[in-house]
Design an enzyme around this catalytic site. Structure first.
Site, PDB file in Angstrom:
ATOM      1  N   GLY A  47       0.855  -1.184   0.000  1.00  0.00           N
ATOM      2  CA  GLY A  47       0.000   0.000   0.000  1.00  0.00           C
ATOM      3  C   GLY A  47       0.887   1.227   0.000  1.00  0.00           C
ATOM      4  O   GLY A  47       2.038   1.176  -0.452  1.00  0.00           O
ATOM      5  N   GLU A  48       0.399   2.329   0.507  1.00  0.00           N
ATOM      6  CA  GLU A  48       1.203   3.540   0.646  1.00  0.00           C
ATOM      7  C   GLU A  48       1.714   3.563   2.081  1.00  0.00           C
ATOM      8  O   GLU A  48       0.950   3.764   3.025  1.00  0.00           O
ATOM      9  CB  GLU A  48       0.342   4.771   0.341  1.00  0.00           C
ATOM     10  CG  GLU A  48       1.144   5.933  -0.241  1.00  0.00           C
ATOM     11  CD  GLU A  48       2.122   6.522   0.763  1.00  0.00           C
ATOM     12  OE1 GLU A  48       3.311   6.688   0.418  1.00  0.00           O
ATOM     13  OE2 GLU A  48       1.698   6.800   1.905  1.00  0.00           O
ATOM     14  N   SER A  49       3.016   3.317   2.251  1.00  0.00           N
ATOM     15  CA  SER A  49       3.549   3.057   3.586  1.00  0.00           C
ATOM     16  C   SER A  49       3.369   4.229   4.547  1.00  0.00           C
ATOM     17  O   SER A  49       3.103   4.026   5.735  1.00  0.00           O
ATOM     18  CB  SER A  49       5.030   2.661   3.505  1.00  0.00           C
ATOM     19  OG  SER A  49       5.798   3.698   2.931  1.00  0.00           O
ATOM     20  N   CYS A  79       5.796  -5.466  -0.033  1.00  0.00           N
ATOM     21  CA  CYS A  79       5.955  -4.089  -0.487  1.00  0.00           C
ATOM     22  C   CYS A  79       5.998  -3.122   0.705  1.00  0.00           C
ATOM     23  O   CYS A  79       6.975  -3.073   1.421  1.00  0.00           O
ATOM     24  CB  CYS A  79       4.850  -3.743  -1.487  1.00  0.00           C
ATOM     25  SG  CYS A  79       5.186  -2.253  -2.465  1.00  0.00           S
ATOM     26  N   ARG A 109      12.961   2.876   0.410  1.00  0.00           N
ATOM     27  CA  ARG A 109      11.508   2.983   0.314  1.00  0.00           C
ATOM     28  C   ARG A 109      11.010   3.093  -1.122  1.00  0.00           C
ATOM     29  O   ARG A 109       9.963   2.530  -1.467  1.00  0.00           O
ATOM     30  CB  ARG A 109      11.034   4.191   1.127  1.00  0.00           C
ATOM     31  CG  ARG A 109       9.538   4.398   1.154  1.00  0.00           C
ATOM     32  CD  ARG A 109       9.174   5.612   1.988  1.00  0.00           C
ATOM     33  NE  ARG A 109       7.747   5.841   2.010  1.00  0.00           N
ATOM     34  CZ  ARG A 109       7.097   6.524   1.068  1.00  0.00           C
ATOM     35  NH1 ARG A 109       7.757   7.038   0.058  1.00  0.00           N
ATOM     36  NH2 ARG A 109       5.781   6.691   1.158  1.00  0.00           N
ATOM     37  N   ILE A 151       5.119  -2.641  -7.826  1.00  0.00           N
ATOM     38  CA  ILE A 151       4.342  -1.403  -7.958  1.00  0.00           C
ATOM     39  C   ILE A 151       5.025  -0.319  -7.129  1.00  0.00           C
ATOM     40  O   ILE A 151       4.877  -0.279  -5.904  1.00  0.00           O
ATOM     41  CB  ILE A 151       2.886  -1.610  -7.503  1.00  0.00           C
ATOM     42  CG1 ILE A 151       2.228  -2.741  -8.302  1.00  0.00           C
ATOM     43  CG2 ILE A 151       2.089  -0.305  -7.655  1.00  0.00           C
ATOM     44  CD1 ILE A 151       0.817  -3.078  -7.843  1.00  0.00           C
ATOM     45  N   ARG A 152       5.813   0.531  -7.780  1.00  0.00           N
ATOM     46  CA  ARG A 152       6.590   1.567  -7.087  1.00  0.00           C
ATOM     47  C   ARG A 152       7.258   0.962  -5.853  1.00  0.00           C
ATOM     48  O   ARG A 152       7.165   1.481  -4.743  1.00  0.00           O
ATOM     49  CB  ARG A 152       5.702   2.757  -6.709  1.00  0.00           C
ATOM     50  CG  ARG A 152       4.980   3.385  -7.882  1.00  0.00           C
ATOM     51  CD  ARG A 152       4.250   4.667  -7.493  1.00  0.00           C
ATOM     52  NE  ARG A 152       3.380   4.510  -6.346  1.00  0.00           N
ATOM     53  CZ  ARG A 152       2.151   4.008  -6.389  1.00  0.00           C
ATOM     54  NH1 ARG A 152       1.652   3.610  -7.546  1.00  0.00           N
ATOM     55  NH2 ARG A 152       1.435   3.917  -5.303  1.00  0.00           N
ATOM     56  N   HIS A 211       4.396  -8.282  -5.136  1.00  0.00           N
ATOM     57  CA  HIS A 211       3.032  -8.602  -4.717  1.00  0.00           C
ATOM     58  C   HIS A 211       2.595  -9.988  -5.187  1.00  0.00           C
ATOM     59  O   HIS A 211       1.910 -10.110  -6.208  1.00  0.00           O
ATOM     60  CB  HIS A 211       2.052  -7.569  -5.280  1.00  0.00           C
ATOM     61  CG  HIS A 211       2.183  -6.194  -4.723  1.00  0.00           C
ATOM     62  ND1 HIS A 211       1.412  -5.733  -3.683  1.00  0.00           N
ATOM     63  CD2 HIS A 211       3.013  -5.174  -5.057  1.00  0.00           C
ATOM     64  CE1 HIS A 211       1.745  -4.473  -3.408  1.00  0.00           C
ATOM     65  NE2 HIS A 211       2.720  -4.116  -4.229  1.00  0.00           N
ATOM     66  N   GLU A 213       0.251 -11.691  -4.039  1.00  0.00           N
ATOM     67  CA  GLU A 213      -1.213 -11.761  -3.946  1.00  0.00           C
ATOM     68  C   GLU A 213      -1.903 -11.290  -5.218  1.00  0.00           C
ATOM     69  O   GLU A 213      -3.112 -11.515  -5.394  1.00  0.00           O
ATOM     70  CB  GLU A 213      -1.708 -10.935  -2.744  1.00  0.00           C
ATOM     71  CG  GLU A 213      -1.693  -9.421  -2.931  1.00  0.00           C
ATOM     72  CD  GLU A 213      -0.330  -8.779  -2.706  1.00  0.00           C
ATOM     73  OE1 GLU A 213      -0.260  -7.536  -2.687  1.00  0.00           O
ATOM     74  OE2 GLU A 213       0.662  -9.516  -2.571  1.00  0.00           O
TER      75      GLU A 213
END
EC number: 3.5.1.2
Length: 263
Positions: A47-49, A79, A109, A151-152, A211, A213
């Site tokens: 997600g967005e950490s 991630c 990061r 993803i980033r 990821h 998943e």
């Protein structure tokens, strides 16, 4: 049946829950400290950490998460979850973010790119590639490769001696130079390796920069569940040893015989 908690503050927790359902494992959403009680293992999703860290702070989750990790039950970070579990993170936003820690590594990061409001930039910073995963194949069968969805994504720059490397991948040719700072007063070092670590295990902690998943390959989730079985086996062995030791201590000790005295 094992119960796997999935931190459900933000990010791809629904995808992890769906992946667990596909292999007939019960997954539950976790948003509060008390919901960690009774779990056999925990997944911290991507997600967005920074957002996840702020939400975790709002729910006072960090102390409970650290206690869960240190308690020895399996924990898997994907991630952003990898960033959460790292002992040290670089390349963070100003002010940084709070970490759970436990994994002896330095993670960057935004190794594979930052978020952008421009769609074409987002696509450039997210990619898929085949990863060599012989240890995963040895444990769970199947091919020696798996599809890595990045993803980033973050990446692991350094690991401690107790950390097992499960996968790495080439550093993109157009990746800007990365500076590793060892702290105040220490010389800064440029990351110059041509490959970077993207999956590791250290004891009860599993971490992937990609990821699993988001693919149909369930081997990473099975690998994680096998860690839970290993944890339970060790706990039972320790309990048995402790019980055996107590039984030995409780056994009546033989009194020495009174020998006759001859005058």
């Amino acid at each position: 049946m094992a119960v796997v908690g999935v931190l459900a503050l933000q990010g791809s927790y629904n995808e992890h829950l769906a992946a667990l359902r596909r292999i007939a494992v019960r997954g539950v959403e976790v948003r509060k400290p008390e919901q960690l009680l009774g779990l056999d293992s925990l997944i911290i999703p991507g997600g967005e950490s920074t957002t996840m860290a702020k939400l975790a702070n709002c729910h006072n989750l960090f102390p409970a998460l650290r206690e869960f990790v240190s308690g020895g039950k399996p924990v898997w970070g994907t991630c952003a979850g990898l960033i959460f579990l790292a002992n040290k993170a670089v390349g963070q936003k100003t002010g940084g973010q709070e970490l759970v820690g436990g994994l002896d590594c330095t993670v960057h990061r935004n190794f594979f790119g930052r978020a952008s409001c421009l769609l074409f930039l987002l696509q450039l910073q997210s990619f898929e590639t085949e990863l060599s995963v012989p240890k995963l194949a040895e444990k769970e069968g199947g091919n020696d490769t798996c599809r890595g969805v990045f993803i980033r994504a973050p990446a692991i720059l350094e690991v401690g001696s107790d950390v097992e490397i499960l996968a790495d991948c080439p550093v993109p040719a157009n990746r800007p130079s990365i500076i590793i700072s060892s702290g105040e007063g220490a010389e800064e070092e440029v990351y110059s390796k041509d490959r970077v670590i993207v999956a590791v295990r250290q004891g009860n902690i599993l971490a992937t920069a990609f990821h699993p998943e988001l693919t149909s390959d369930s081997r990473w989730h099975r690998f994680f569940l096998d860690m839970d079985k290993e944890s339970q086996t060790k706990a039972l062995a320790a309990l048995s040893l402790s019980s055996s030791s107590r039984d030995t201590e409780d056994m009546p000790k033989n009194k020495p015989l009174d020998l006759p005295i001859f005058e």
